[in-house]
Design a protein around this motif. Structure first.
Motif, short mmCIF file in Angstrom:
data_model
loop_
_atom_site.label_atom_id
_atom_site.label_comp_id
_atom_site.label_asym_id
_atom_site.label_seq_id
_atom_site.Cartn_x
_atom_site.Cartn_y
_atom_site.Cartn_z
N SER A 70 44.97 44.05 19.92
CA SER A 70 44.63 42.80 19.26
C SER A 70 43.18 42.43 19.52
O SER A 70 42.71 42.47 20.66
CB SER A 70 45.54 41.65 19.76
N ASN A 75 45.13 38.95 16.19
CA ASN A 75 44.19 39.84 15.49
C ASN A 75 43.33 39.11 14.46
O ASN A 75 42.94 39.67 13.43
CB ASN A 75 44.93 41.01 14.83
N ASN A 107 51.23 43.12 18.02
CA ASN A 107 49.94 42.87 17.38
C ASN A 107 49.82 43.52 16.00
O ASN A 107 49.20 42.95 15.09
CB ASN A 107 48.81 43.37 18.28
#
Length: 309
Positions: A70, A75, A107
């Motif tokens: 991430s 993200n 993520n």
């Protein structure tokens, strides 16, 4: 006395050399950690007589080897980088997840959830996704309880992606625009082993995805770039790959040093390759899944524009 003085001098030299090596190692590790925080962008223009597109062209962003990393919460930094490119669609060339950690929630899912609000997303498998598929289809035997939990997470992840509208191209093909076809190739985990893999032939591709239509512009998402020649022989016009992580450590004028399979100086470590007017773009990826560092090898996203020749 002279011997003692010489011994002390040798010891001091050893200590100084050891300290210098340690400091250099720490500097390299710090540099590597800093590199991981910055995403670079690459852009390529691909032209072909088979492509029918307007004068603006058709563009997409290529993402590979995120490995559930991430860039900021959910993200958001990576998402913003993709949005800035204003692509027509986004292609995922595999290994968004890692087989050692749960896929969902994660993520990679968070990124895909946001991306599908803006663009069509086409997702083909890398070796980490393929690992779970091989288990699901009994090509890999397992019994470990932790692995069972990871497999359940993978199945949930895949189901949630379908609900988001992600186009999962597991040996599947879609006609995107007039005469532009996109196909995802999934090959056995055997072709990613660190030892000597089995021989890979064009027939291996045909048995998975059929015969290419030479009247269409064929985009093939094939995670492992090592088989560039076989992809061309099959009929691919543009191959999109990743997997080699840019050779992990890169040096000027040399390129990538080592592949995830521990092969030195991989030939297709990253960038654009051309043969017989066919092209392959290899992403250096966005993340790592093991202890191997990246050095002089920042994470990257790639924008590709397709135009009529």
């Amino acid at each position: 006395m002279l011997g003692l003085t010489r011994w002390k001098g040798d010891l001091m030299v050893f200590i100084l050399v050891f300290v210098a090596i340690l400091v250099l190692f720490l500097i390299l590790m710090l540099w590597s950690a800093m590199e991981h925080k910055f995403i670079v962008r690459k852009e390529y223009l691909i032209q072909s007589k088979t492509i029918e597109a307007d004068s603006r062209g058709l563009s997409f962003v290529l993402i590979s080897d995120l490995h559930n990393r991430s860039y900021s919460k959910n993200n958001k930094n990576l998402l913003q980088k993709i949005l800035e490119e204003k692509p027509d669609f986004v292609i995922m060339a595999g290994d968004l997840i890692t087989k050692r950690k749960p896929c969902y929630p994660g993520n990679a899912y968070n990124l895909l959830k946001e991306l599908t609000k803006h663009y069509p997303v086409y997702y083909a498998y890398g070796n980490h996704e393929q690992y779970f598929e091989d288990i699901t289809n009994n090509r890999i035997k397992y019994s470990d309880q932790d692995l069972i939990s990871l497999l359940e997470s993978w199945l949930l992840y895949k189901n949630m992606l379908l609900k988001l509208g992600v186009h999962i191209l597991d040996n599947k093909s879609l006609l995107l625009y007039n005469r532009i076809r996109i196909t995802g190739l999934s090959i056995s985990s055997d072709y990613y082993v660190r030892g000597k893999p089995p021989k890979f032939e064009k027939d291996e591709i045909t048995s998975n995805i059929g015969i290419a239509n030479n009247k269409e512009y064929q985009i093939l998402i094939a995670h492992n770039p090592v088989y560039f020649k076989q992809y061309i022989d099959w009929g691919a016009d543009l191959i999109l790959s990743g997997h080699l992580h840019g050779g992990l450590i890169r040096f000027p004028f040399i390129g990538g040093v080592i592949s995830p399979q521990f092969r030195l100086f991989p030939k297709y470590d990253g960038g654009l390759y051309t043969d017989k007017e066919k092209h392959m773009v290899v992403s250096r990826g966005l993340g790592n899944h093991s202890f191997m560092p990246r050095f002089l090898n920042p994470p990257e996203i790639i924008k590709i524009t397709l135009k009529s020749k």
